[in-house]
Design an enzyme around this catalytic site. Structure first.
Site, short mmCIF file in Angstrom:
data_model
loop_
_atom_site.label_atom_id
_atom_site.label_comp_id
_atom_site.label_asym_id
_atom_site.label_seq_id
_atom_site.Cartn_x
_atom_site.Cartn_y
_atom_site.Cartn_z
N SER A 1 0.80 -1.23 0.00
CA SER A 1 0.00 0.00 0.00
C SER A 1 0.83 1.27 0.00
O SER A 1 0.76 2.09 0.93
CB SER A 1 -0.95 -0.01 1.19
OG SER A 1 -1.67 -1.20 1.17
N ARG B 1 7.90 6.27 -3.70
CA ARG B 1 8.40 6.85 -2.45
C ARG B 1 7.63 6.22 -1.30
O ARG B 1 6.50 5.78 -1.47
CB ARG B 1 8.25 8.36 -2.42
CG ARG B 1 6.86 8.88 -2.18
CD ARG B 1 6.74 10.33 -2.55
NE ARG B 1 6.86 10.51 -3.98
CZ ARG B 1 5.87 10.31 -4.85
NH1 ARG B 1 4.69 9.89 -4.45
NH2 ARG B 1 6.06 10.49 -6.14
N ASP C 1 -3.86 -1.25 -1.81
CA ASP C 1 -5.05 -1.54 -0.99
C ASP C 1 -6.33 -0.94 -1.57
O ASP C 1 -7.42 -1.50 -1.44
CB ASP C 1 -4.85 -1.11 0.48
CG ASP C 1 -4.34 0.32 0.65
OD1 ASP C 1 -4.10 1.00 -0.36
OD2 ASP C 1 -4.16 0.74 1.82
C1 BGC Z 1 -0.23 5.21 0.11
C2 BGC Z 1 -1.24 4.55 -0.77
C3 BGC Z 1 -2.26 3.81 0.08
C4 BGC Z 1 -2.82 4.71 1.17
C5 BGC Z 1 -3.79 3.98 2.08
C6 BGC Z 1 -0.90 6.05 1.18
O1 BGC Z 1 0.06 6.59 2.04
O2 BGC Z 1 0.64 6.03 -0.66
O3 BGC Z 1 -0.62 3.65 -1.66
O4 BGC Z 1 -3.28 3.34 -0.74
O5 BGC Z 1 -1.79 5.26 1.93
O6 BGC Z 1 -3.19 2.91 2.71
#
Ligand code: BGC
Length: 477
Positions: free
Chosen positions: A143, A158, A196
């Site tokens: 995620s 990142r 996610d």
């Molecule tokens: C991430 C995402 C993720 C979201 C929720 C963000 O900080 O960059 O990829 O979907 O958090 O978990």
């Protein structure tokens, strides 16, 4: 608030001005959001990454098979075995959770992958899964923003959510994970690397075909939706049929990194500056669970240090001075305090921060929590409204998951109110009527969602469509 002294009243008013986002501003933010979504899909790109995920269809509800799902979110690591059964939209799940040790989040890559692989191995051995299946097809929910030229590959753009693990940014995380798994001789095939939000979108659509968007409002905040390949100029070189669907992981946490439109307060500026990645995730830092408690804490410290304001006067606020000492559940508890005299909030400050708060101070504290929680829900709705506007969805369901959505008091209602304001819906005739666009609790995206995406990928490869799949010939069963 009759007994609140003038200095605190003035501060409450100032905070209300700082944290309130009115209807006109919500609309402006949404319009800018719509154009930024399109920019992210363009060849030039913008600050919202709009990552194509190579998840290229909604499920039918008739997917079957047994899959492994691994979820590396922000707080826990979860491993599941998911069986998609012959019954339409039915599944069985077996799962274990492992706590992500805090020191791992700022350690190095090897420690991370060793830990992840250990958890997977432990799960497989405990449940004797290798006796039952030759190769375990895995949907790995990772995620964080990743560039995916293939569904079974992902270069970390990142770290977000306070992670700062060396040696991973700019690298493909799949070979790192696979190397750690191979060392343990566990027969796993990573079939899909999944965000996610994409998992949430697909899992929600599995049981409700009106679901068009998947959102996470948790430690982080983000959304995914289905775009047509013809509207993704940055994929034009792939010559995909224009109507083919492609799930886009927006990574909308990065919205307005350039600081053009979001009404940032001085406290948001400090949260950003003191984070491991200043200048990144501007939208997320005003909405997500990781940051809500920190914004709240910074305001209280600022008030205490202001000579003209008398709050926690003469008390030692050392505990309150510690960064990230309060999480969003602290704010939830304040907002949930049912008593007129805010006695639960008083106890909370006493036990957690060793501070004794007077009744007027408690009034300010409660109002501050409301302001921060309300702003988060209202800004979040700008993102949902923007995707709906971009896609021309006048009615649909949005599947949402995450601790803030599920546990933060009034988040859903405040978000729904903001959608109504942004999209100019008339008042409901009957409170039970559905809104045209409803944000609803989603199915388990990182479990069943990841398994479904692995199943869809496997089916696609079997049918001879290996677009966006690396080495499809290695897909065994
Ligand atoms: C991430 C995402 C993720 C979201 C929720 C963000 O900080 O960059 O990829 O979907 O958090 O978990």
């Amino acid at each position: 608030m009759a007994d609140v002294p003038r200095d605190l009243l003035q501060e409450i008013k100032r905070l209300e001005d700082l944290f309130t986002v009115d209807k006109a501003k919500l609309k402006k933010i949404t319009d800018h959001f719509v154009s930024e979504l399109a920019k992210g899909l363009s060849k030039e790109g913008g600050s919202i990454p709009m990552n194509p995920t190579w998840c290229m269809s909604f499920p039918t509800g008739f997917e079957t098979g047994r899959f492994l799902a691994l979820d590396m979110g922000g707080t826990n690591l979860r491993v599941c075995e998911i069986t998609l059964t012959d019954e339409k939209s039915e599944f069985e799940i077996l799962q274990s959770k492992y706590r992500m040790p805090e020191e791992l989040k700022s350690g190095d890559a090897d420690e991370l992958w060793e830990y992840v692989a250990d958890c997977v191995q432990q799960f497989i051995e405990t449940h004797k899964l290798t006796d039952e299946m030759d190769t375990l097809h895995l949907g790995f929910t990772f995620s964080y923003p990743a560039t995916q030229n293939y569904i079974n590959h992902g270069i970390l753009q990142r770290w977000t959510k306070g992670f700062d693990i060396k040696g991973v940014e700019g690298e493909d995380v799949v070979p790192m994970f696979e190397a750690a798994i191979a060392k343990r001789g566990v027969p796993i095939h990573l079939t899909a690397l999944v965000n996610d939000t994409t998992g949430t979108l697909i899992a929600s659509a599995y049981t409700d075909t009106r679901m068009k968007i998947g959102c996470i409002f948790g430690t982080g905040c983000n959304a995914a939706y289905m775009e047509d390949c013809g509207s993704i100029p940055k994929l034009a070189h792939m010559n995909l049929p224009p109507e083919t669907p492609m799930a886009i992981n927006c990574e909308w946490g990065a919205f307005d990194n350039e600081g053009k439109i979001l009404p940032k307060t001085p406290y948001d500026v400090i949260v950003d500056q003191d984070s491991p990645r200043p200048g990144q995730q501007a939208f997320e830092k005003m909405i997500a669970g990781l940051y809500l408690g920190e914004i709240f804490r910074l305001v209280l410290v600022d008030l205490h240090d202001n000579k003209n304001v008398h709050i926690f006067e003469g008390q030692n606020i050392d505990k309150l001075r510690k960064a990230y000492t309060l999480d969003s559940s602290f704010l939830s508890m304040i907002e949930e305090d049912p008593w007129e005299n805010l006695s639960e909030t008083k106890d909370l400050f006493q036990t957690k921060l060793l501070l004794s708060a007077t009744h007027p101070e408690l009034e300010l504290i409660r109002r501050l929590a409301e302001l921060i929680g309300t702003r988060a829900a209202r800004l979040a709705s700008c993102g949902v409204a923007a995707i709906c506007k971009k896609k021309g969805y006048e009615t649909c369901h949005v599947g949402a998951d995450g601790s803030v959505f599920n546990k933060y008091p009034h988040f859903k209602q405040r978000g729904a109110d903001a959608l109504r304001e942004i999209l100019d819906w008339p008042e409901k005739k009957n409170p039970k009527d559905e809104d045209p666009i409803e944000i609803l609790a989603a199915e388990d995206g990182s479990g069943v969602g990841a398994a479904l995406i692995a199943a869809l990928t496997l089916e696609r490869v079997k049918a001879g469509n290996g677009a966006g799949v690396m080495a499809p010939e290695t897909f065994k069963k």
